[in-house]
Design an enzyme around this catalytic site. Structure first.
Site, PDB file in Angstrom:
ATOM      1  N   HIS A 132      51.748 -31.050  48.458  1.00  0.00           N
ATOM      2  CA  HIS A 132      51.668 -31.973  49.590  1.00  0.00           C
ATOM      3  C   HIS A 132      52.762 -33.037  49.462  1.00  0.00           C
ATOM      4  O   HIS A 132      52.854 -33.740  48.455  1.00  0.00           O
ATOM      5  CB  HIS A 132      50.280 -32.618  49.598  1.00  0.00           C
ATOM      6  CG  HIS A 132      49.902 -33.213  50.914  1.00  0.00           C
ATOM      7  ND1 HIS A 132      48.915 -34.165  51.039  1.00  0.00           N
ATOM      8  CD2 HIS A 132      50.359 -32.986  52.180  1.00  0.00           C
ATOM      9  CE1 HIS A 132      48.774 -34.497  52.315  1.00  0.00           C
ATOM     10  NE2 HIS A 132      49.650 -33.773  53.026  1.00  0.00           N
ATOM     11  N   ASP A 179      47.176 -37.485  53.522  1.00  0.00           N
ATOM     12  CA  ASP A 179      46.467 -37.342  54.786  1.00  0.00           C
ATOM     13  C   ASP A 179      45.408 -38.433  54.893  1.00  0.00           C
ATOM     14  O   ASP A 179      44.670 -38.693  53.933  1.00  0.00           O
ATOM     15  CB  ASP A 179      45.776 -35.973  54.864  1.00  0.00           C
ATOM     16  CG  ASP A 179      46.763 -34.835  55.006  1.00  0.00           C
ATOM     17  OD1 ASP A 179      47.924 -35.111  55.387  1.00  0.00           O
ATOM     18  OD2 ASP A 179      46.370 -33.687  54.722  1.00  0.00           O
ATOM     19  N   HIS A 184      43.704 -35.222  61.779  1.00  0.00           N
ATOM     20  CA  HIS A 184      43.990 -36.179  60.708  1.00  0.00           C
ATOM     21  C   HIS A 184      45.402 -36.735  60.947  1.00  0.00           C
ATOM     22  O   HIS A 184      46.107 -36.278  61.849  1.00  0.00           O
ATOM     23  CB  HIS A 184      43.892 -35.523  59.319  1.00  0.00           C
ATOM     24  CG  HIS A 184      44.972 -34.542  59.040  1.00  0.00           C
ATOM     25  ND1 HIS A 184      45.002 -33.250  59.559  1.00  0.00           N
ATOM     26  CD2 HIS A 184      46.132 -34.650  58.305  1.00  0.00           C
ATOM     27  CE1 HIS A 184      46.070 -32.617  59.163  1.00  0.00           C
ATOM     28  NE2 HIS A 184      46.787 -33.444  58.383  1.00  0.00           N
ATOM     29  N   HIS A 232      49.019 -37.159  58.983  1.00  0.00           N
ATOM     30  CA  HIS A 232      49.874 -36.915  57.819  1.00  0.00           C
ATOM     31  C   HIS A 232      50.891 -38.056  57.754  1.00  0.00           C
ATOM     32  O   HIS A 232      51.625 -38.308  58.709  1.00  0.00           O
ATOM     33  CB  HIS A 232      50.598 -35.569  57.955  1.00  0.00           C
ATOM     34  CG  HIS A 232      51.557 -35.311  56.847  1.00  0.00           C
ATOM     35  ND1 HIS A 232      51.173 -34.817  55.612  1.00  0.00           N
ATOM     36  CD2 HIS A 232      52.914 -35.478  56.791  1.00  0.00           C
ATOM     37  CE1 HIS A 232      52.237 -34.703  54.843  1.00  0.00           C
ATOM     38  NE2 HIS A 232      53.316 -35.101  55.541  1.00  0.00           N
TER      39      HIS A 232
END
Length: 265
Positions: free
Chosen positions: A158, A162, A237, A239
């Site tokens: 990642h 998030d 969500h 990011h």
């Protein structure tokens, strides 16, 4: 030759009253003309040989002269008092005007100082606000950490964090800056990239809609769009990435970045 008889005795002089009246007349003439010869009125010349008449006339003139002099002195004193009163009144009015002008000047100076102080305080408050960073979402939390591994990310980990957010939640710029990207970002879906004054960049991805355009100046807390689930997303969500450059691959730890700018997570 025989002559008719006549009463014996001297020629009678003018009466005291008529002499005094003549004296008044002479003094009045003196007062109005300033000519001393006005004392030689006919009443005084009626009997030049009469010593008593001459003395009475002189005495009357002195008495009247003293009375007139007293009246003149009283009048002069009254005029002097009036002049002094007028001068004192004028001075008092001038002093009052000067005090009023000074009070006005001081009031205006105080108002100006207060206004300038308020303006300085407002500028300082605005400066602080612009230099303050905020979280990209209010009342949220990090649901996926930075560098978390998994097959969902092309790099194998990642590249941001998030934030939990329902679709349509307001997303805000974390700090002052300029929008350098606003639109579709592939796997990031609808995204915005902002360049900040310190040379760093932040990215906001998977949004359902955008509120800004490229080249637009933004401030901390300004809405830039609404959260969603566009692009490579498993659900609604936000990011969020922090970068040293505008392009993919220049990411840095977003939590450390926000905390270094005073944001508590």
């Amino acid at each position: 030759m025989a002559f008719g008889s006549r009463a014996a005795g001297k020629h009678r002089g003018s009466s005291r009253l008529s002499r005094k009246t003549a004296g008044y007349a002479g003094i009045a003439a003196l007062a109005t003309t300033g000519v001393v010869g006005s004392f030689a009125a006919p009443a005084f010349a009626a009997d030049n040989s009469d010593h008593h008449s001459t003395s009475d006339n002189a005495l009357g003139a002195v008495v009247v002269s003293e009375d007139l002099a007293g009246d003149i002195e009283d009048q002069a004193a009254s005029q002097q008092r009036a002049a002094e009163h007028a001068a004192a009144k004028a001075q008092a009015e001038a002093d009052a005007k000067q005090r009023a002008a000074e009070a006005k000047r001081l009031a205006e100076a105080k108002a100006k100082a207060e206004r300038e102080a308020a303006e300085r305080a407002a500028r300082e408050e605005e400066r602080k606000r612009l230099n303050t960073f905020v979280s990209p979402l209010d009342s949220s939390y990090v649901s996926t950490q930075y560098k978390a591994g998994g097959g969902m990310w092309s790099s194998g980990s990642h590249t941001g964090i998030d934030f939990h957010a329902a679709s349509g939640t307001s997303v805000q710029a974390v700090g002052v800056g300029v929008v350098v990207e606003a639109g579709w970002g592939g796997a990031y879906g609808n995204n915005v990239v902002i360049k900040h004054n310190d040379g760093t960049y932040t990215q906001y991805g998977h949004m359902s809609s955008l509120s800004v355009s490229v080249g637009q100046q933004v401030t901390p807390g300004q809405q830039i769009g609404l959260s969603g689930s566009t692009g490579n997303s498993s659900g609604p969500h936000l990011h969020f990435e922090a970068r040293t450059g505008a392009d993919y691959g220049s990411d840095i730890d977003p939590i450390a970045y926000l905390r270094s700018h005073g944001v508590s997570l």
